[in-house]
Design an enzyme around this catalytic site. Structure first.
Site, mmCIF file in Angstrom:
data_model
loop_
_atom_site.group_PDB
_atom_site.id
_atom_site.type_symbol
_atom_site.label_atom_id
_atom_site.label_comp_id
_atom_site.label_asym_id
_atom_site.label_seq_id
_atom_site.Cartn_x
_atom_site.Cartn_y
_atom_site.Cartn_z
ATOM 1 N N HIS A 31 0.833 -1.206 0.000
ATOM 2 C CA HIS A 31 0.000 0.000 0.000
ATOM 3 C C HIS A 31 0.869 1.258 0.000
ATOM 4 C CE1 HIS A 31 -3.583 2.442 1.341
ATOM 5 N NE2 HIS A 31 -2.612 3.189 1.831
ATOM 6 N N GLU A 32 1.821 1.296 0.904
ATOM 7 C CA GLU A 32 2.663 2.492 0.994
ATOM 8 C C GLU A 32 3.527 2.666 -0.254
ATOM 9 O OE1 GLU A 32 1.979 4.691 3.052
ATOM 10 O OE2 GLU A 32 0.656 3.412 4.257
ATOM 11 N N HIS A 41 1.609 4.651 -2.717
ATOM 12 C CA HIS A 41 1.791 6.083 -2.480
ATOM 13 C C HIS A 41 3.174 6.527 -2.973
ATOM 14 C CE1 HIS A 41 -1.841 6.982 -0.316
ATOM 15 N NE2 HIS A 41 -1.586 6.173 0.690
ATOM 16 N N HIS A 50 3.198 7.157 -6.530
ATOM 17 C CA HIS A 50 2.521 8.416 -6.838
ATOM 18 C C HIS A 50 3.509 9.579 -6.773
ATOM 19 C CE1 HIS A 50 -1.727 10.433 -6.419
ATOM 20 N NE2 HIS A 50 -1.139 10.722 -7.556
#
Length: 563
Positions: free
Chosen positions: A350-351, A354, A357
């Site tokens: 999940h991280e 990010h 991104h």
């Protein structure tokens, strides 16, 4: 950009600007104190137990508890320490056989932020609610929720509530079915629990049922999920999708010895081909900070020490436009090897979403780059990345036993897949109750002198029909998303909103016939990861899918409707 300036008070008169600045300053101070209080509770509280008290717990948890005892200077060689870090609490609640110890740990964990009269986070949160209400009033809005939702994809609190309410009804049905399974297990085994299944019992008996019904124990997976293996997996997925290569820089000294530093590089053509002769380019500097330690903030997050930009002064070093991205986790460090649960692995993936991104951002202006997007879009890149961890092709390549190097057996993968959606009702209730209460709390138009935040929580959850044996994942006194900053205040719903988007986007990879399909990945990078806030998220999603989002994929993947 114009909207952002208006939301910061650009059109206020001088007196209103002064009041607004005072509100922001006071909120900043309260938010810092709120977070420090939670950290202090987590740092100070401990439960010292003997080896016998750890019976039923997996070896890696026992080792972590023993290491925690050593770190806290416990002299008894039989001492083990359970702390209030989630990565220790949840497995302890899942496997510790002693109900009294589970209750002790659960009660402390669920009351972080109110363990000491000197650290009353409920009073601090109430103060913040009043300040936010005044902030919204200055903008001419009836509530802080109305103010916050203006700058989102959802647009209104009602739209956010509608999605949550639809999921809430289905997840209550699922949780009721799961409780019935737990109760049947108790009956079959002749066990009687005083007071019925309580919150400190659910995880424990869910694991018992998982073993009995699906012949699966999550601890069977842990030896194949070392931190090293999962890190290699996420780097490999990152490379296959977006051509990123992670080069460890042992010579760069980070802010803590546990932090690993990498150069992130990519072939200049970014065609996914591994051509030795092709020159590559620096894309980002990446810091991986994975372990829990005293005074480190709890949870997991991505941050940036420098955001990508092309808006550099003439003659400036191009390096100044290269992002410096950090992923932060709180895994309990093992004495020799750190073994992760599957949920821990999901967090790491999940991280990295990010992180992508930030690293794949391709914008002119820092203000519009990277994760500076609408709140209910920002979790799409992160939650999308989670899907690859459970893909068999990834597991077969990277899930290797930390001692023997043996690849995870096909039979274990099949049993894992069969049990994957069990207890999803419980997990969805834990989250959705938080998101519902968040919007309801920030939709109030007044917080009088007699306002009682704890009573509001109790009354609201009772009104919503909160299933017995489950509580909110984040109760108000330690709800950092809401009260350690204003970013997710009246915005915790965004994880569910983004789940609609991420499940739909991943479906595009599945429909291609290859979860690493090059063309789909290129479109994903172009529409999801690289544009920042330079185009409306609705437009970007439509460009990727050529239609509006469809919630069906999310509901099916959470087991809330039949596939």
């Amino acid at each position: 950009v114009h909207t952002a300036f208006l939301r910061k008070g650009a059109k206020f008169d001088s007196a209103t600007k002064a009041e607004y600045a005072d509100i922001q300053a006071e909120l900043a101070s309260l938010q810092t104190t709120f977070m420090q209080n939670v950290l202090k509770d987590e740092e100070e509280w401990k439960l010292v137990v003997t080896a016998e008290g750890m019976e039923g717990c997996p070896p890696d948890l026992i080792a972590a508890a023993r290491q925690a005892a050593l770190d806290r200077k416990e002299v008894d060689p039989n001492a083990h320490v359970v702390t209030l870090g989630r990565s220790m609490v949840e497995p302890f609640l899942s496997y510790c056989r002693r109900r009294d110890l589970r209750e002790t740990v659960f009660e402390a964990f669920s009351k972080r932020g109110e363990l000491s009269p000197e650290r009353d986070n409920l009073a601090i949160a109430t103060n913040m609610l009043r300040l936010r209400r005044r902030q919204a009033e200055l903008h001419g809005r009836a509530s802080f929720a109305e103010y916050q939702f203006e700058d989102t994809m959802a647009q209104t609190p009602e739209a956010g509530m509608k999605l949550l309410s639809d999921v809430w009804a289905k997840s209550k049905e699922a949780a009721d079915r799961e409780r019935q399974m737990l109760e049947e297990f108790l009956t079959e085994n002749g066990e009687v629990l005083e007071g019925g299944i309580r919150p400190w019992d659910w995880r424990y008996y869910a694991e018992q049922v998982r073993r009995a019904k699906f012949d699966f124990d999550e601890n069977e997976m842990k030896p194949y999920f070392s931190l090293e293996a999962v890190t290699n997996a996420v780097f490999d997925v990152s490379n296959k999708l977006y051509g990123l290569k992670y080069v460890k820089r042992e010579d760069i000294v980070a802010y803590h010895p546990d932090v690993d530093v990498y150069e992130v590089r990519r072939n200049k053509t970014n065609d996914g081909k591994e051509e030795e002769e092709e020159e590559d380019e620096l894309v980002a500097i990446f810091l991986h900070d994975n372990y829990a330690r005293p005074y480190k903030s709890s949870g997991a997050w991505m941050s940036e020490y420098r955001t990508q930009t092309r808006n550099l002064a003439p003659g400036a070093d191009p390096m100044e436009g290269i992002p410096i991205v950090s992923n932060n986790n709180n895994f309990s460090k093992g004495s020799e090897h750190t073994l992760l649960s599957f949920d821990d692995g999901v967090t790491l993936f999940h991280e990295m979403g990010h992180g992508h991104h930030g690293m794949l951002s391709d914008c002119t202006y820092e203000y519009l780059a990277s994760t500076n997007v609408l709140k209910d879009f920002v979790e799409l890149p992160s939650q999308l990345m989670e899907h690859w961890l459970s893909e068999p092709v990834v597991l077969k390549k990277h899930a290797k036993h930390y001692q023997t190097g043996e690849v995870v057996p096909d039979d274990l993968i099949q049993r894992f897949k069969a049990a994957e959606l069990f207890n999803e009702g419980f997990a969805t209730i834990e989250y959705t109750s938080c998101a519902l209460l968040d919007i309801a709390l920030h939709s109030l138009s007044d917080y009088g002198e007699d306002f009682d935040l704890k009573k509001f929580e109790e009354d609201y959850l009772k009104e919503q029909g909160m299933p017995q044996g489950i509580i909110m994942r984040h109760r108000p006194a330690h709800f950092l998303h809401l009260f350690a900053s204003s970013s997710y205040a009246s915005g915790y719903y965004v994880y569910m909103w983004a789940q609609v988007l991420d499940n739909d986007v991943f479906a595009a990879f599945e429909e291609s016939g290859d979860v690493f399909d090059t063309e789909t990945a290129k479109r994903c990078q172009a529409c999801i990861y690289s544009k920042g806030n330079t185009e409306p998220p609705q437009t970007l999603f439509f460009k990727f899918r050529d239609r509006e989002p469809d919630a069906t994929f999310m509901l099916k993947n959470r087991g809330l409707i039949p596939k």
